[in-house]
Design an enzyme around this catalytic site. Structure first.
Site, PDB file in Angstrom:
ATOM      1  N   CYS A   1      -2.138 -25.140  19.665  1.00  0.00           N
ATOM      2  CA  CYS A   1      -1.213 -25.870  20.528  1.00  0.00           C
ATOM      3  C   CYS A   1      -0.239 -26.673  19.691  1.00  0.00           C
ATOM      4  O   CYS A   1      -0.328 -26.702  18.457  1.00  0.00           O
ATOM      5  CB  CYS A   1      -1.989 -26.804  21.466  1.00  0.00           C
ATOM      6  SG  CYS A   1      -2.923 -28.074  20.575  1.00  0.00           S
TER       7      CYS A   1
ATOM      8  N   CYS B   1      -1.766 -29.145  17.313  1.00  0.00           N
ATOM      9  CA  CYS B   1      -2.183 -28.578  16.019  1.00  0.00           C
ATOM     10  C   CYS B   1      -1.000 -28.531  15.064  1.00  0.00           C
ATOM     11  O   CYS B   1      -1.113 -28.871  13.879  1.00  0.00           O
ATOM     12  CB  CYS B   1      -2.734 -27.172  16.212  1.00  0.00           C
ATOM     13  SG  CYS B   1      -4.170 -27.054  17.288  1.00  0.00           S
TER      14      CYS B   1
ATOM     15  N   CYS C   1      -3.979 -12.153 -28.599  1.00  0.00           N
ATOM     16  CA  CYS C   1      -4.970 -13.202 -28.810  1.00  0.00           C
ATOM     17  C   CYS C   1      -5.108 -14.033 -27.549  1.00  0.00           C
ATOM     18  O   CYS C   1      -4.360 -13.856 -26.578  1.00  0.00           O
ATOM     19  CB  CYS C   1      -4.603 -14.099 -29.991  1.00  0.00           C
ATOM     20  SG  CYS C   1      -3.098 -15.068 -29.711  1.00  0.00           S
TER      21      CYS C   1
ATOM     22  N   CYS D   1      -2.015 -15.804 -26.292  1.00  0.00           N
ATOM     23  CA  CYS D   1      -1.095 -15.003 -25.481  1.00  0.00           C
ATOM     24  C   CYS D   1      -1.509 -15.063 -24.012  1.00  0.00           C
ATOM     25  O   CYS D   1      -0.672 -15.266 -23.117  1.00  0.00           O
ATOM     26  CB  CYS D   1      -1.119 -13.545 -25.946  1.00  0.00           C
ATOM     27  SG  CYS D   1      -0.750 -13.281 -27.682  1.00  0.00           S
TER      28      CYS D   1
ATOM     29  N   ASP E   1     -35.134 -15.561   1.925  1.00  0.00           N
ATOM     30  CA  ASP E   1     -35.334 -15.255   3.335  1.00  0.00           C
ATOM     31  C   ASP E   1     -36.570 -14.349   3.427  1.00  0.00           C
ATOM     32  O   ASP E   1     -36.901 -13.642   2.472  1.00  0.00           O
ATOM     33  CB  ASP E   1     -34.091 -14.541   3.879  1.00  0.00           C
ATOM     34  CG  ASP E   1     -34.306 -13.989   5.268  1.00  0.00           C
ATOM     35  OD1 ASP E   1     -34.678 -14.780   6.151  1.00  0.00           O
ATOM     36  OD2 ASP E   1     -34.121 -12.780   5.461  1.00  0.00           O
TER      37      ASP E   1
ATOM     38  N   ASP F   1     -30.456 -11.184   3.586  1.00  0.00           N
ATOM     39  CA  ASP F   1     -29.878  -9.875   3.892  1.00  0.00           C
ATOM     40  C   ASP F   1     -29.176  -9.806   5.233  1.00  0.00           C
ATOM     41  O   ASP F   1     -28.434  -8.851   5.492  1.00  0.00           O
ATOM     42  CB  ASP F   1     -30.980  -8.802   3.873  1.00  0.00           C
ATOM     43  CG  ASP F   1     -31.842  -8.857   5.130  1.00  0.00           C
ATOM     44  OD1 ASP F   1     -32.228  -9.977   5.526  1.00  0.00           O
ATOM     45  OD2 ASP F   1     -32.118  -7.799   5.708  1.00  0.00           O
TER      46      ASP F   1
ATOM     47  N   ASP G   1     -28.051 -14.973   7.589  1.00  0.00           N
ATOM     48  CA  ASP G   1     -28.195 -15.524   6.242  1.00  0.00           C
ATOM     49  C   ASP G   1     -26.846 -15.849   5.601  1.00  0.00           C
ATOM     50  O   ASP G   1     -26.809 -16.540   4.573  1.00  0.00           O
ATOM     51  CB  ASP G   1     -28.930 -14.534   5.326  1.00  0.00           C
ATOM     52  CG  ASP G   1     -30.376 -14.326   5.753  1.00  0.00           C
ATOM     53  OD1 ASP G   1     -30.974 -15.295   6.245  1.00  0.00           O
ATOM     54  OD2 ASP G   1     -30.876 -13.201   5.611  1.00  0.00           O
TER      55      ASP G   1
END
Length: 804
Positions: free
Chosen positions: A18, A21, A84, A87, A501, A699, A703
């Site tokens: 809106c 915001c 190097c 650089c 987990d 997994d 998680d």
């Protein structure tokens, strides 16, 4: 008075709904120092900001602080001409100064720059201009062609050029070196070749080396020096040209040099060029070996596939496959692309993806990964993903991103190399003046100064970290461990707590029949088909596990009739004329059956966190069984390995505490966070982080927040894409033993980096004073400089031998 240049930056803003915001974002942007105006468009979700000396990163942070998001994009571009770490640092500064750029990182080992910026704010042309302004050349994007054949490995052209130039330089410098060294050993040879003719021949040979193969140093070294940003090429250009010019004056205008200083150093200028080029070639060759993991991944896809087209089997280039194509795969062939099995059964070697050497059985309905090797069976497949959407392409991208990343430990080397070369030039100048003031003569002063310039090349410093990262992440990919971010390598080695987990990580993630005890007068082979038939109409996980167990045992399951669920109790059905009832103990009690004969077994199952289920046939108690999510066969070994590494173990699970502790206890996991809701996993992770750096292994979708909240998130690769995208490390095999492999590899890589940095710094710290004291000839300095880089790369290559 000079007027500061006004900069305009446009960046995306997500999450606005809106005008309120819009106002909040505009106020947040206007408060950033240097901003003179900010305008936010709700329709396009973009903000346009004007100001003086404003940075995209600060604007993005302001947007996020206001509660909105400003997504970040990334562009990769190759950079040629870097020699190097200095650089790489210069290119980084020029790229980071572009409007809209949040961060720029240049990897000296891979010769690639990664630029992070708001989407649409920076184009490739601007990046190329910045690279050119820094004095280097952007590398054009390669356009893939199907007919072009296998692409040359990255850096192959550079290596070939260095090999050619080194060979020419060695051939031209060899006579100078042999005569000069031979003259010291055989005085007669020294007298035979002395004189103007030989000196002129030396001038011609040395000039051919310095302005032939060595012209690359002059072309890049002097412009960098004149820009006030000297680098390694500047050191070599200064040293070799100084030795050549001084010797030329001695030969062509000897009157300009005091008689006692009339020495020539043609062999030094030529041999320095030859040795530096030889060192660079060996370094490039070793860097190519360091990046071999990527090439091996790319080479896994077969060039052609046999596809059913119009009822006929035709060979098509693998690059031309389309999703949905039906393919034929013969024994021993590689799978052309990700697919699902339509017909046939075989064992597939998936070691290139999972790191596990044992082939895996694949049959109808199973997924297979492109690049894996088929066993003895013939298969008919349907392509499910092609091109950049395949698992192999994703793995390659992850490894490339990790290899291009910078570790925090590299910051020290970057800061040192930024000022190192200018400081070395200053030290060389002071060395020259010091020797003159001490009466050492012009020749001695020149030799000492040139030795300082040559010995102090910071190549080894620049290679110390990125080459080790390249080899470490590449070796990880071969073992089925993908580091999605290079920085995870450093973070993981400092972890002291590993939180796991339960479901799908320590356990298989799917219910299975774990226990079956028949009553006297019954046997499993007869009972299990009856129970599976009774459960055939149920979608409950327990029913699915029982049916799967019957199928795995090869039992014929009859057809059931009159199936009826009894809410809260169980179910009943008629199977082959027999009444079968399956359910909880209360269901058996309602049928008037006494379950006390199975009391001891029920207590054992309860203690193991499993809920017992009973079966009755024709009104007789027939069996007690249990369905549970079984612990992975490799979980005990994985937990033992982690404890042996001195790590504390914790489990975070949404299951009830009794079930969670029943799994954790035999695995030796000391801390259990049970009955945790998905959003509560983040809080659990934060509590555990208070006890030390934490890695979380999971997994599932639930998680993902915890993976992101941990110091290092480790995703089981067989899990969801959301979890994988939230993680720092991915275990492609789904085997929890990969956690110990990842941590072990992280520790080995960081140990290797520390060794490399120590060698690089100690080498300069020890040999620069030696060169200043006149105790090191320029030729030996050049050899030592080249060997230091080769040593660092060779040390990093030892990581290729890391074993799980």
């Amino acid at each position: 008075m000079a007027v500061a240049e006004t900069t305009r930056i446009t960046l995306p803003v997500e999450g606005m709904h809106c005008a309120g915001c819009v106002g909040r974002v505009e106020r947040a942007l206007a408060a950033v120092p240097g901003v003179t105006g900010a305008s936010v468009n709700l329709a396009t979700h973009r903000a346009t900001v004007e100001g003086e000396a404003i940075e995209a990163g600060a604007l993005r942070a302001a947007v996020e602080a206001a509660g909105y998001a400003s997504p970040e994009g990334a562009t990769e571009i190759g950079v040629a001409g870097m020699t190097c770490a200095g650089c790489a640092r210069r290119v980084e500064r020029h790229l980071a100064a572009l409007p809209g750029v949040n961060a720029a990182s240049v990897n000296f080992a891979t010769h690639r720059a990664t630029v992070r910026h708001a989407p649409g704010t920076v184009d490739r042309a601007a990046l190329e201009s910045a690279i050119r302004a820094a004095g280097y050349a952007p590398v054009a994007e390669a356009v893939p062609e199907e007919s072009a054949g296998p692409a040359a490995p990255p850096g192959a052209e550079e290596e070939a050029g260095l090999r050619r130039d080194a060979a020419i330089a060695v051939a031209l410098a060899a006579p100078l070196f042999m005569v000069e060294m031979g003259g010291h050993l055989v005085p007669a040879l020294h007298h035979a070749v002395s004189g103007t003719a030989w000196n002129l021949a030396q001038l011609v040979l040395a000039s051919a080396v310095v302005f032939g193969p060595g012209l690359r140093f002059q072309r890049t070294g002097w412009p960098a020096l004149f820009r006030g940003a000297p680098e390694m090429n500047s050191l070599v250009a200064l040293g070799t040209l100084a030795a050549l010019a001084y010797s030329a004056v001695v030969v062509l205008a000897p009157g300009l040099v005091p008689e006692e200083s009339r020495h020539v150093y043609f062999e030094a200028s030529a041999v320095i060029v030859a040795l530096v080029l030889l060192g660079r070639w060996l370094e490039a060759r070793s860097r190519g070996r360091a990046s071999a993991a990527i090439r091996r991944l790319l080479d896994l896809q077969p060039p052609v596939a046999r596809v059913d087209r119009g009822g006929e089997e035709v060979e098509v280039p693998a690059a031309g496959l389309r999703a949905g194509d039906v393919m034929r795969l013969r024994p021993g062939e590689r799978v052309p692309t990700d697919a699902v099995v339509l017909e046939g059964e075989s064992h597939i070697d998936e070691s290139m993806v999972t790191g596990e050497s044992a082939p895996v059985r694949r049959g109808v309905g199973d997924a297979v990964v492109g690049g894996t090797v088929n066993g003895a069976g013939a298969l008919r497949l349907r392509a499910t993903a092609v091109g950049s959407g395949t698992v192999l392409a994703r793995i390659t991208r992850l490894v490339e991103e990790a290899q291009g990343g910078k570790l925090p430990i590299q910051a020290l080397a970057d800061r040192v190399t930024l000022w190192f070369v200018p400081a070395v030039i200053g030290v060389a100048a002071l060395t020259f003046l010091g020797w003159l003031l001490l009466g050492g003569g012009v020749a001695q002063a020149l030799v000492a100064a040139v030795a300082v310039l040559i010995i102090a090349c910071p190549c080894a410093m620049g290679l110390a970290t990125p080459v080790a990262v390249m080899v470490g992440t590449g070796r990880g990919a071969e073992l089925g461990v993908l580091f999605r971010r290079g920085a995870a390598l450093q973070a993981l080695q400092g972890v002291s707590v590993v939180a796991m987990d339960k479901t799908g990580t320590l356990t298989e993630g799917r219910p299975a029949l774990t226990d079956f005890l028949p009553a006297p007068g019954f046997d499993e082979a007869t009972l299990l088909p009856l129970i599976a038939a009774a459960e055939s109409g149920s979608e409950h996980p327990v029913a699915a596990a029982i049916r799967a167990a019957a199928a795995e045992r090869g039992l014929r399951v009859p057809v059931a009739s009159n199936m009826r669920a009894v809410p809260g109790m169980g179910l009943r059905a008629e199977v082959e004329g027999q009444r079968v009832e399956v359910g909880a103990d209360r269901f058996m009690a309602s049928l008037g059956l006494d379950v006390s004969p199975f009391a001891a077994e029920a207590a054992r199952l309860g203690g193991a966190g499993r809920s017992p289920v009973y079966a009755a046939v024709e009104g007789r108690l027939a069996a007690i069984l249990a369905v549970a999510d079984p612990v992975r066969a490799t979980s005990p070994t994985a937990m033992s390995a982690l404890r042996a590494m001195g790590l504390r173990l914790a489990m975070v699970s949404g299951d009830n505490r009794r079930t969670a502790e029943a799994i954790a206890r035999p695995l030796g996991i000391g801390e259990v966070e049970a009955e945790v809701l998905p959003d509560g996993k983040v809080e659990a992770v934060r509590r555990l982080k208070g006890r030390g750096a934490l890695a979380f292994v999971g997994d599932g979708i639930n998680d993902a927040p915890a993976l992101a909240a941990a110091d290092v998130g480790i995703a089981i690769g067989t899990g969801t894409d959301v979890a994988i995208e939230s993680a720092d490390v991915v275990l492609m095999s789904g085997d929890p033993r990969g956690v110990a492999t990842a941590i072990g590899l992280s520790r080995a890589t960081l140990r290797n980096i520390r060794q490399n940095l120590f060698w690089a710094f100690a080498y300069n710290a020890v040999l620069i004073p030696v060169a200043m004291a006149g105790l090191l000839s320029p030729v030996l300095a050049a050899a030592a400089m080249g060997l230091s880089s080769v040593f660092v790369v060779g040390n990093a290559l030892r990581l290729r031998g890391f074993a799980r």
